[in-house]
Design a protein around this motif. Sequence first.
Motif, PDB file in Angstrom:
ATOM      1  N   ILE A   1       0.947  -1.213   0.039  1.00  0.00           N
ATOM      2  CA  ILE A   1       0.018  -0.015  -0.158  1.00  0.00           C
ATOM      3  C   ILE A   1       0.954   1.324  -0.050  1.00  0.00           C
ATOM      4  N   ILE A   2       0.560   2.240  -0.966  1.00  0.00           N
ATOM      5  CA  ILE A   2       1.499   3.385  -1.046  1.00  0.00           C
ATOM      6  C   ILE A   2       0.557   4.434  -0.915  1.00  0.00           C
ATOM      7  N   ILE A   3       0.985   5.396   0.184  1.00  0.00           N
ATOM      8  CA  ILE A   3      -0.002   6.637   0.347  1.00  0.00           C
ATOM      9  C   ILE A   3       0.672   7.981   0.548  1.00  0.00           C
ATOM     10  N   ASP A   4       0.196   8.514  -0.238  1.00  0.00           N
ATOM     11  CA  ASP A   4       0.757  10.179  -0.514  1.00  0.00           C
ATOM     12  C   ASP A   4      -0.219  11.058   0.259  1.00  0.00           C
ATOM     13  N   SER A   5      -0.159  10.974   1.657  1.00  0.00           N
ATOM     14  CA  SER A   5      -1.085  11.617   2.561  1.00  0.00           C
ATOM     15  C   SER A   5      -0.944  13.256   2.230  1.00  0.00           C
TER      16      SER A   5
ATOM     17  N   TYR B   1       4.300   7.144   1.684  1.00  0.00           N
ATOM     18  CA  TYR B   1       4.679   5.934   2.901  1.00  0.00           C
ATOM     19  C   TYR B   1       4.340   4.496   2.203  1.00  0.00           C
ATOM     20  N   VAL B   2       5.258   3.763   2.601  1.00  0.00           N
ATOM     21  CA  VAL B   2       4.860   2.353   1.787  1.00  0.00           C
ATOM     22  C   VAL B   2       4.573   1.444   3.179  1.00  0.00           C
ATOM     23  N   PHE B   3       3.716   0.390   2.874  1.00  0.00           N
ATOM     24  CA  PHE B   3       3.633  -0.585   4.003  1.00  0.00           C
ATOM     25  C   PHE B   3       3.229  -1.846   2.982  1.00  0.00           C
ATOM     26  N   GLN B   4       3.986  -2.758   3.517  1.00  0.00           N
ATOM     27  CA  GLN B   4       4.197  -3.906   2.672  1.00  0.00           C
ATOM     28  C   GLN B   4       4.177  -5.189   3.546  1.00  0.00           C
TER      29      GLN B   4
ATOM     30  N   LEU C   1      -2.815   7.615  -3.852  1.00  0.00           N
ATOM     31  CA  LEU C   1      -2.829   6.142  -3.370  1.00  0.00           C
ATOM     32  C   LEU C   1      -2.617   5.123  -4.634  1.00  0.00           C
ATOM     33  N   ASN C   2      -1.991   4.020  -4.247  1.00  0.00           N
ATOM     34  CA  ASN C   2      -1.802   3.048  -5.056  1.00  0.00           C
ATOM     35  C   ASN C   2      -1.557   1.901  -4.315  1.00  0.00           C
TER      36      ASN C   2
ATOM     37  N   THR D   1       0.306   7.948  11.920  1.00  0.00           N
ATOM     38  CA  THR D   1       1.434   7.258  11.148  1.00  0.00           C
ATOM     39  C   THR D   1       1.990   8.119   9.987  1.00  0.00           C
ATOM     40  N   LEU D   2       0.856   8.635   9.102  1.00  0.00           N
ATOM     41  CA  LEU D   2       0.863   9.178   8.328  1.00  0.00           C
ATOM     42  C   LEU D   2       0.951  10.853   8.396  1.00  0.00           C
ATOM     43  N   ASN D   3       1.322  11.069   9.656  1.00  0.00           N
ATOM     44  CA  ASN D   3       1.268  12.844   9.866  1.00  0.00           C
ATOM     45  C   ASN D   3       0.163  13.400   9.331  1.00  0.00           C
ATOM     46  N   PHE D   4      -0.990  12.673   9.498  1.00  0.00           N
ATOM     47  CA  PHE D   4      -2.177  13.575   8.971  1.00  0.00           C
ATOM     48  C   PHE D   4      -2.984  13.648  10.086  1.00  0.00           C
ATOM     49  N   MET D   5      -3.486  15.032  10.296  1.00  0.00           N
ATOM     50  CA  MET D   5      -4.297  15.335  11.189  1.00  0.00           C
ATOM     51  C   MET D   5      -5.902  15.645  10.518  1.00  0.00           C
ATOM     52  N   GLN D   6      -6.870  15.987  11.382  1.00  0.00           N
ATOM     53  CA  GLN D   6      -8.253  16.186  10.849  1.00  0.00           C
ATOM     54  C   GLN D   6      -8.323  17.412   9.919  1.00  0.00           C
TER      55      GLN D   6
END
Length: 136
Positions: A15-19, A27-30, A95-96, A82-87
Amino acid sequence: MRRDVSQELDDYFEIIIDSAHDRRNAYVFQINPLGTQRDALITEEQQTDGGDGDSGWDGVWTSEARVIEQGWTATVSIPFSTLNFMQSHNVAWGLNFKRFIRRKNEEDIWSGWRRVHGAARISQAGELRGISDIGS
């Protein structure tokens, strides 16, 4: 297996997330069928020798994998922090998803890119739009 080892010799799902939706960093999660985790950061679309992204980063996330009769299945939970994402309102993310099937040497990608670029080409990722009031 220990965390952050290369999973290129096994099946895996990524999972690849460009937050930040800057189309440069992600961020890459494998995870593989044994439940081994690998996480990494892609910075400025740079590829690394050890796989997609720099595995020196360790995020907080949980996952579980299970081999079943039809193949294998995984469950992944990634906290927004974890994604440095706030409200936020009206969120857009890059996303990929990537699946690698070792026995076929096959790479399946949700939002395709030229194979020579690899998953580090964040600018070619798909987009998740229209989420509102996320993280509240």
